[in-house]
Design an enzyme around this catalytic site. Structure first.
Site, mmCIF file in Angstrom:
data_model
loop_
_atom_site.group_PDB
_atom_site.id
_atom_site.type_symbol
_atom_site.label_atom_id
_atom_site.label_comp_id
_atom_site.label_asym_id
_atom_site.label_seq_id
_atom_site.Cartn_x
_atom_site.Cartn_y
_atom_site.Cartn_z
ATOM 1 N N LYS A 232 0.624 -1.048 -0.578
ATOM 2 C CA LYS A 232 0.119 0.095 0.202
ATOM 3 C C LYS A 232 1.142 1.133 -0.474
ATOM 4 O O LYS A 232 0.834 2.701 -0.710
ATOM 5 C CB LYS A 232 -0.995 -0.491 1.340
ATOM 6 N N CYS A 290 -2.348 11.379 0.574
ATOM 7 C CA CYS A 290 -1.484 9.797 -0.607
ATOM 8 C C CYS A 290 -0.379 9.746 -0.439
ATOM 9 O O CYS A 290 0.507 9.851 0.432
ATOM 10 C CB CYS A 290 -2.557 9.467 -0.821
HETATM 11 N N1 SAJ Z 1 -0.008 15.201 -9.908
HETATM 12 C C1 SAJ Z 1 1.356 15.615 -10.607
HETATM 13 N N2 SAJ Z 1 1.040 14.853 -11.709
HETATM 14 C C2 SAJ Z 1 0.538 13.516 -12.810
HETATM 15 C C3 SAJ Z 1 -0.598 13.309 -11.350
HETATM 16 C C4 SAJ Z 1 -0.331 13.558 -9.917
HETATM 17 O O1 SAJ Z 1 1.047 16.474 -9.944
HETATM 18 O O2 SAJ Z 1 0.920 13.147 -13.606
HETATM 19 C C5 SAJ Z 1 0.020 16.011 -8.997
HETATM 20 C C6 SAJ Z 1 -2.018 16.348 -8.721
HETATM 21 O O3 SAJ Z 1 -1.834 17.381 -9.389
HETATM 22 C C7 SAJ Z 1 -2.339 16.119 -7.047
HETATM 23 C C8 SAJ Z 1 -1.351 15.384 -6.791
HETATM 24 O O4 SAJ Z 1 -0.039 14.630 -8.481
HETATM 25 O O5 SAJ Z 1 -1.879 17.136 -6.593
HETATM 26 C C9 SAJ Z 1 -1.758 13.892 -6.561
HETATM 27 O O6 SAJ Z 1 -2.249 13.254 -7.406
HETATM 28 P P1 SAJ Z 1 -3.086 11.920 -7.868
HETATM 29 O O7 SAJ Z 1 -3.778 11.516 -9.111
HETATM 30 O O8 SAJ Z 1 -2.876 10.636 -6.854
HETATM 31 O O9 SAJ Z 1 -4.620 12.038 -6.614
HETATM 32 P P2 SAJ Z 1 -4.158 11.415 -4.915
HETATM 33 O O10 SAJ Z 1 -3.623 12.080 -4.526
HETATM 34 O O11 SAJ Z 1 -6.416 11.665 -4.841
HETATM 35 O O12 SAJ Z 1 -3.800 9.203 -4.817
HETATM 36 C C10 SAJ Z 1 -5.343 9.007 -5.155
HETATM 37 C C11 SAJ Z 1 -4.290 7.315 -4.799
HETATM 38 N N3 SAJ Z 1 -5.059 6.313 -4.224
HETATM 39 C C12 SAJ Z 1 -4.832 5.900 -3.231
HETATM 40 O O13 SAJ Z 1 -4.529 6.028 -2.305
HETATM 41 C C13 SAJ Z 1 -6.125 4.711 -3.417
HETATM 42 C C14 SAJ Z 1 -3.451 6.643 -5.523
HETATM 43 O O14 SAJ Z 1 -2.807 5.787 -5.499
HETATM 44 C C15 SAJ Z 1 -3.861 6.643 -7.509
HETATM 45 O O15 SAJ Z 1 -3.456 6.503 -7.924
HETATM 46 C C16 SAJ Z 1 -4.522 8.062 -7.552
HETATM 47 O O16 SAJ Z 1 -5.729 8.591 -6.592
HETATM 48 C C17 SAJ Z 1 -5.487 8.498 -8.860
HETATM 49 O O17 SAJ Z 1 -4.356 7.551 -10.208
HETATM 50 O O18 SAJ Z 1 -6.230 8.300 -8.701
#
Ligand code: SAJ
Length: 476
Positions: A232, A290
């Protein structure tokens, strides 16, 4: 495998009554899916009657959902299981004596990431309440994201102390980390594979029995509790690392005068050959609850593990370095802003900055650990006036957030885009410039949502993350 636990589980028979501790964005959908399953007779939802969250008890018992935001199917499911009498929420933890399995879905934030000390106060309180009320043959499952070693360590100790029983002998113990995303909670719980890590094999098998009944597409993936904890935390650590890699590449492309998106497309073109490189997207930073903390859970896990890590003690791990790179991106946005102002011989002191986007995720109202906050603080320290716009975020402690874009942009020397909200890809250069009232407004694009050429032609000073090909353009 210890025979005693097998005897206790056999005496108890199949799981029929379940308890879920923590009526949050993980506990509520979990409880509803258990209650909706024909395999189970009844589900207790346990919620502390605290000033902040106690209201959820009555809300849920009225058959209503206390969660913000749209969660497809959840409202109807809550109403259905409450009307059927298969679910009830209570703050009376003694009812745990009434269940065959109890799961804990309680937040585990860090007090301060740098010291790697997670705030386990809520989880500890939940474990004590569970320990005081379980009996022989009960299954206890931790769903929170925890430091590797917590299930077999801290959690087991508390449960054994409070119950006077032994894990793996009198009660079963496992870790089944949540992997849900806001906006698709029920779908994720039904369709994602479920990592199930037991203190011992009997606990793993019992936890598989519990979760297999609510999975549709997903299947259970058995392993040890420690392996489940590492899975995780590592899945988010590696995502953070991927983002850091492309953020670092973006900084290199800026320094070398090229467009990171050309490089990204070029690398991605290999994928046809099955040679893939997961190149994510550079941006103004990484927020959320996360990715900003799970790396530090993993780091702490390896630091407190019994075996010695064979790695230089004076060097940061790759994973911690990735966190530094992602945390640097709001500073980089600030540096781009300063460089933009220098182009028109202005300083930030006394200037106005329109900060577009407070949510950490595009088209979301979730602002937890938003990178925008660091940028705003840097600007305020430099003496700039900052006005924040976000179409979705309504409130944030001690930050005024406007939904009126025109108001925020009025008189702004700088327009900085921090969140990739769809609204921002349609902002019109001439209109925004007119509202700003400046001949050469600075626009800093942190999410690659606008077309640089359009704004450069309209007389803006353009700066964009990864846009080394445009950041030194001629001023029109
Ligand atoms: N981000 C970037 N570049 C990217 C992707 C994301 O800068 O290519 C930034 C986003 O703007 C944000 C941050 O990273 O500020 C996090 O984005 P995220 O898409 O990872 O969203 P989270 O934080 O909600 O992550 C969750 C996580 N899910 C769980 O922990 C159950 C992660 O494992 C998932 O991969 C992610 O959602 C998802 O893919 O939606």
């Amino acid at each position: 495998m210890n025979n005693r636990i097998k005897v206790e589980l056999c005496k108890r028979g199949p799981i029929k009554r379940i308890g879920v501790v923590g009526m949050g964005y993980v506990g509520i959908p979990s409880a509803m899916l258990f209650a909706d399953s024909k395999a189970y007779d009844f589900v207790w939802g346990f919620q502390r009657d605290s000033p902040l969250s106690g209201y959820k008890i009555e809300t849920l018992n009225r058959g209503e959902c206390p969660l913000k935001g749209k969660e497809p199917g959840l409202d109807n499911l809550i109403k259905k299981v409450v009307q059927l009498g298969k679910f009830k929420c209570t703050s009376d933890f003694s009812k745990i004596a009434d269940v065959d399995a109890v799961t804990l879905a309680i937040q585990t934030p860090f007090l301060n990431p740098r010291d790697l000390e997670p705030d386990y106060s809520a989880l500890t309180e939940g474990l004590r309440s569970v320990g005081r009320n379980i009996s022989e043959g009960t299954l206890v499952v931790l769903e929170s994201t925890i430091t590797p070693g917590t299930t077999n360590g801290l959690a087991r100790q508390i449960l054994e102390q409070e119950s006077g029983m032994k894990a793996g002998e009198d009660f079963a113990l496992a870790h089944a980390p949540e992997r849900v995303m806001v906006g698709r909670l029920l779908q994720n719980l039904r369709e994602h594979d479920r990592i199930v890590g037991g203190f011992d094999d009997a606990s793993t098998e019992r936890a598989i029995e519990l979760y297999s009944k609510i999975l549709t597409k997903g299947k259970t993936i058995p392993m040890s509790a420690m392996a489940a904890e590492v899975t995780k935390t590592a899945e988010n650590t590696l995502r953070d690392l991927q983002i850091a890699a492309v953020n670092e590449l973006a900084l290199y492309c800026e320094a070398m005068g090229i467009n990171v998106y050309d490089v990204r497309a070029g690398i991605d073109s290999l994928k046809g050959e099955g040679i893939t490189r997961a190149v994510l997207y550079p941006g103004a930073g990484v927020g959320g609850h996360c990715l900003t903390k799970d790396t530090y859970h993993l780091e702490r896990g390896v630091k407190i593990s019994d075996m010695r890590l064979d790695y230089p003690t004076d060097k940061d791990s790759l994973f911690v370095l990735a966190r530094y790179i992602n945390d640097f991106m709001p500073d980089h946005m600030y540096n781009l802003t300063v460089q933009g102002m220098e182009r028109v011989h202005k300083t930030l002191c006394g200037s106005k900055v329109a900060l577009l986007g407070w949510a950490f995720l595009k088209d979301s109202d979730d602002a937890r650990n938003t990178p925008s906050e660091r940028y705003r603080n840097l600007l305020l320290n430099a003496g700039a006036r900052v006005e924040v716009h976000d179409p979705y975020v309504a409130h944030y402690p001690s930050v005024m957030i406007s939904h009126d874009l025109e108001e925020v942009v009025k008189g702004a020397d700088v327009v900085a885009i921090f969140t990739g909200h769809g609204d921002y890809s349609n902002i019109e250069p001439a209109a925004i410039k007119k509202i700003s009232g400046h001949p050469h407004p600075i626009i800093v694009d942190g999410r690659n949502v606008i077309d640089p050429e359009e704004f450069i032609k309209a007389g803006y000073v353009y700066k964009g993350i990864g846009r080394g090909d445009k950041n030194a353009h001629q001023l029109n």
